[in-house]
Every structure is written in C-alpha cells, then in structure tokens.
Design an enzyme around this catalytic site. Structure first.
Site, PDB file in Angstrom:
ATOM      1  CE1 TYR A 134      -3.297  -2.938   0.817  1.00  0.00           C
ATOM      2  CE2 TYR A 134      -4.581  -0.916   0.630  1.00  0.00           C
ATOM      3  CZ  TYR A 134      -4.520  -2.290   0.636  1.00  0.00           C
ATOM      4  OH  TYR A 134      -5.664  -3.022   0.455  1.00  0.00           O
ATOM      5  CE  LYS A 188       3.064 -18.419   0.950  1.00  0.00           C
ATOM      6  NZ  LYS A 188       2.240 -19.635   1.114  1.00  0.00           N
ATOM      7  CG  ASP A 221      -0.807 -20.615   2.350  1.00  0.00           C
ATOM      8  OD1 ASP A 221      -0.343 -20.306   3.468  1.00  0.00           O
ATOM      9  OD2 ASP A 221      -0.192 -21.329   1.537  1.00  0.00           O
ATOM     10  CG  ASP A 245      -7.775  -5.266   1.307  1.00  0.00           C
ATOM     11  OD1 ASP A 245      -8.785  -4.741   1.821  1.00  0.00           O
ATOM     12  OD2 ASP A 245      -7.642  -5.487   0.085  1.00  0.00           O
ATOM     13  CG  ASP A 249     -13.288  -7.779   2.102  1.00  0.00           C
ATOM     14  OD1 ASP A 249     -13.292  -6.957   3.047  1.00  0.00           O
ATOM     15  OD2 ASP A 249     -13.505  -7.444   0.921  1.00  0.00           O
TER      16      ASP A 249
HETATM   17  C1  IPM Z   1     -10.482  -1.637   3.214  1.00  0.00           C
HETATM   18  C2  IPM Z   1     -10.740  -1.243   1.787  1.00  0.00           C
HETATM   19  C3  IPM Z   1      -9.630  -0.327   1.289  1.00  0.00           C
HETATM   20  C4  IPM Z   1      -8.319  -1.097   1.363  1.00  0.00           C
HETATM   21  C5  IPM Z   1      -9.844   0.225  -0.122  1.00  0.00           C
HETATM   22  C6  IPM Z   1     -11.180   0.889  -0.266  1.00  0.00           C
HETATM   23  C7  IPM Z   1      -8.730   1.155  -0.534  1.00  0.00           C
HETATM   24  O1  IPM Z   1     -10.879  -2.357   0.968  1.00  0.00           O
HETATM   25  O2  IPM Z   1     -10.503  -0.756   4.087  1.00  0.00           O
HETATM   26  O3  IPM Z   1     -10.274  -2.819   3.492  1.00  0.00           O
HETATM   27  O4  IPM Z   1      -7.919  -1.768   0.416  1.00  0.00           O
HETATM   28  O5  IPM Z   1      -7.682  -1.019   2.407  1.00  0.00           O
HETATM   29 MN    MN Z   2     -10.668  -4.212   2.013  1.00  0.00          MN
END
Ligand code: IPM
Ligand code: MN
Length: 352
Positions: A134, A188, A221, A245, A249
């Site tokens: 990032y 990793k 993984d 990230d 999710d």
């Molecule tokens: C998160 C989001 C952000 C990230 C995006 C929107 C830039 O997905 O906060 O997880 O990748 O960190």
């Molecule tokens: Mn995200």
C-alpha cells in the site's frame, strides 16, 4: 469529545444518522458531551467541485479526537479515485497505522459456516495500515509497449513493524480472552524471505516482553483455511496490510456480511486522530430507500467510543446491538431485516 463526521455517498448518510442517534442516546445515559463537525467530503463533492479533500482539510481533522465515516464511493466516479484520494490519504496523512477489524458473530446473525455460532466466531484482526504494497512505491518501464515492465514494491520498516506488533501484543493483553491470550502473526515467511523475515524477527523480540501472551504464527494461506474450518482457534491476529485487506473480507463474511462488519483506522499515539467506519460500501442501489442495515455503522460508533476514552459507553452500545440482532432482526441483509434502517437505530436506542 470532538468528532468529525463524513457521512459520504449513497447509503453512507443514512447509516451515519442511525449511528449518531445511538451516540446521542449513550452520551445522555453515560453523561458525556460531544461536538460534531459535519464534512461533505466524498464522491458527490468531488463531482461538484473536482476536489476530494479541501485545502486545510487534514488540519481540520487533526483538531478532532476522532473521525466517523459513513461510506464513500459514487457510481459516476472512476473506481479508485476516492479510495486513494480520501481513505488511503487519511490513513497515511494521519498515520493511522493500525487497522482494527473485529470478526464477531453477533447473536441471531447467520453465518455461512455450518455448526459455528457466536462462541466460535469472535476474534480481532490487527492489520498494519501504512506499509507493505500500500506504500505506493513502483513504476513502469516501456509503458504501453510489448516490453512493458511494472513494479509494485512492498516495504516494511523496523519502526513500522515495531509499533504495529507492540500495539497488537498490548491489545491482546487487554482483551484478556478467558480462553487464553493468543496473538497469531499471519504472514508468508516461507516465500517473502526478506520483508517477512524482518517482521518475524521483530515479532519474536517483542514477544519476550509479553510472556502471558502466546506468540503464535500462521502462513496466510493456512489462515484462510482455519477461518473456515476452526475460527474458534483465533483470539487476536496481527497481519500485514495486503494480507489483512484480504482476510478481513473473508472475516466479514463469516461474521454475517458487510451489514455487520465494522472497522477502525487507528493512530494510537498521543493526540492521534483515528477514523471508524462500517466496512460495507456506499451501496448506491439501496440509497434513499431506508432498507440498508445500520448495524455495522452503529458498531463502528461503539468502536469509536471504546478507543476514544468512553469504553463503558462503547460496551453498552455493543451490548445493545447484540440484543437487537439476537431478539429482533430477521436478517442482516438490506431490505430483509423486518425493520427499516431508522427502526433498527431506534431499537438499538431502546435496548440501550
Ligand atoms: C479496506 C478497503 C480499502 C483497502 C480500499 C477501499 C482502498 O478495501 O478498508 O479494506 O484496500 O484497504
Ligand atoms: Mn478491504
């Protein structure tokens, strides 16, 4: 407490209203006062003015104790522009080096994991938030030709590892899980033999200062497998920006979806300004209908309170949320809750 509020785009302002309603209720119950500064930043403002963050905007934010963000993202703005121009800019400019993501299955909420309930799905991810892929380091060579080369460099600094990992150990200690305090570093090391070696060495050094915390390690993984198979294994996870990230999710899905997942971008240093947000996007297709789920947004307010000196108020909001998901709501999906967005906010206030 001074809070800057960016309601944002789409359903952002709708869920923000509910979070602010709950803030008003808990402030009264806990007898504290606060001041709100409403900021119109986001995709719509960008379309109207060409500007994402106005001049002096970062300084405005620094003068606040915390930032509350509803959601940003507009269908007419190229994907990535607001993400980079607002979210990532704030993370970097305000040095919010911790991304905190509780993965907690509230009572009554459906998880896609068969045979798992609130007792099994209750852990927290401490994602590093300013380094790794990032950092925006890279470039093109021979761009647009058949010989094109692109680089995107992951960076890890000793200082960056140190502050993030120490915070993760401190957090694990404070969380004080009755099942045992365990911090799992997720990386990793078998492939990223430079960057993740630095992380690993820093981790081992810091672990010595926290003998009561089990310092554990998983490859990323394998961690994805355990999220699905044995989520009860985890207490606190420390992971890098990019892996964090992705796995958060996955975490959001096992805790019942974007309607319930909240997060914080935290600068824990004295005087640091942190930002709290529901994880779901601006969901433009649902905007203006009163059907979007505000639980994640209210959960983000609970986190804001917890980390801004009002921990008791934060816990009360979290308890109220769980009573509403456990005894009232039919579903956490937009339009299927059995209540409107506003009614869910009202139910949380009543439960408070
Ligand atoms: C998160 C989001 C952000 C990230 C995006 C929107 C830039 O997905 O906060 O997880 O990748 O960190
Ligand atoms: Mn995200």
């Amino acid at each position: 407490m001074k809070i800057a509020v960016i309601g944002g785009d789409g359903t952002g302002p709708e869920v923000t209203n509910e979070a602010l309603k709950v803030l008003a209720a808990v402030a009264q119950a806990e007898s504290f006062t606060y001041e709100l500064t409403d900021l119109d930043w986001g995709g719509q403002r960008y379309l109207d003015t060409g500007e994402i963050i106005p001049d002096g905007g970062i300084e405005t934010l620094r003068a606040h104790d915390a930032i509350y963000l509803g959601a940003v993202g507009h269908p007419d703005v190229t994907p990535g522009v607001i993400e980079k121009g607002l979210l990532l800019t704030l993370r970097f400019q305000l040095d919010q080096y911790i991304n905190l993501r509780p993965v907690k299955l509230y009572p009554g909420v459906e998880t896609p994991l068969a045979g798992k309930g609130p007792d099994e799905i209750d852990f927290v991810v401490v994602r590093e938030n300013t380094e790794d892929l990032y950092a925006g380091i890279g470039g093109f060579l021979k761009k647009g030709t058949a010989d094109e080369v692109a680089t995107q460099t992951a960076i890890y600094s000793r200082k960056g590892c140190e502050r993030w990992l120490r915070w993760a150990f401190e957090y694990t200690q404070k969380r004080n899980n009755p099942k045992g305090k365990r911090l799992t570093l997720v990386g990793k090391t078998n492939v990223l033999t430079y960057g993740h070696d630095l992380i690993w060495r820093t981790y081992q050094e810091i672990a010595g200062d926290y003998p009561d915390v089990e310092a554990d390690y998983n490859h990323v993984d394998a961690c994805c497998m355990w999220f699905v198979k044995n989520p009860e294994y985890y207490d606190v996870i420390a992971t890098t920006n990019m892996f964090g990230d992705i796995i958060t999710d996955l975490g959001a899905m096992i805790q019942g979806g974007m309607g319930v997942a909240s997060g914080g971008n935290i600068n824990p240093d004295p005087g640091g300004t942190s930002m709290y947000e529901p994880m779901g996007g601006s969901a433009p297709k649902y905007s203006g209908q009163g059907v979007i789920n505000p639980i994640a947004a209210i959960g983000a307010m609970a986190m804001l309170l917890e980390h801004s000196g009002q921990a008791v108020a934060g816990q009360r909001v979290l308890n109220a949320i769980q009573s509403v998901t456990g005894t009232k709501m039919k579903s956490q999906s937009a339009g299927k809750m059995g209540y409107s967005t506003e009614q869910v906010g009202d139910l949380v206030c009543q439960a408070l």
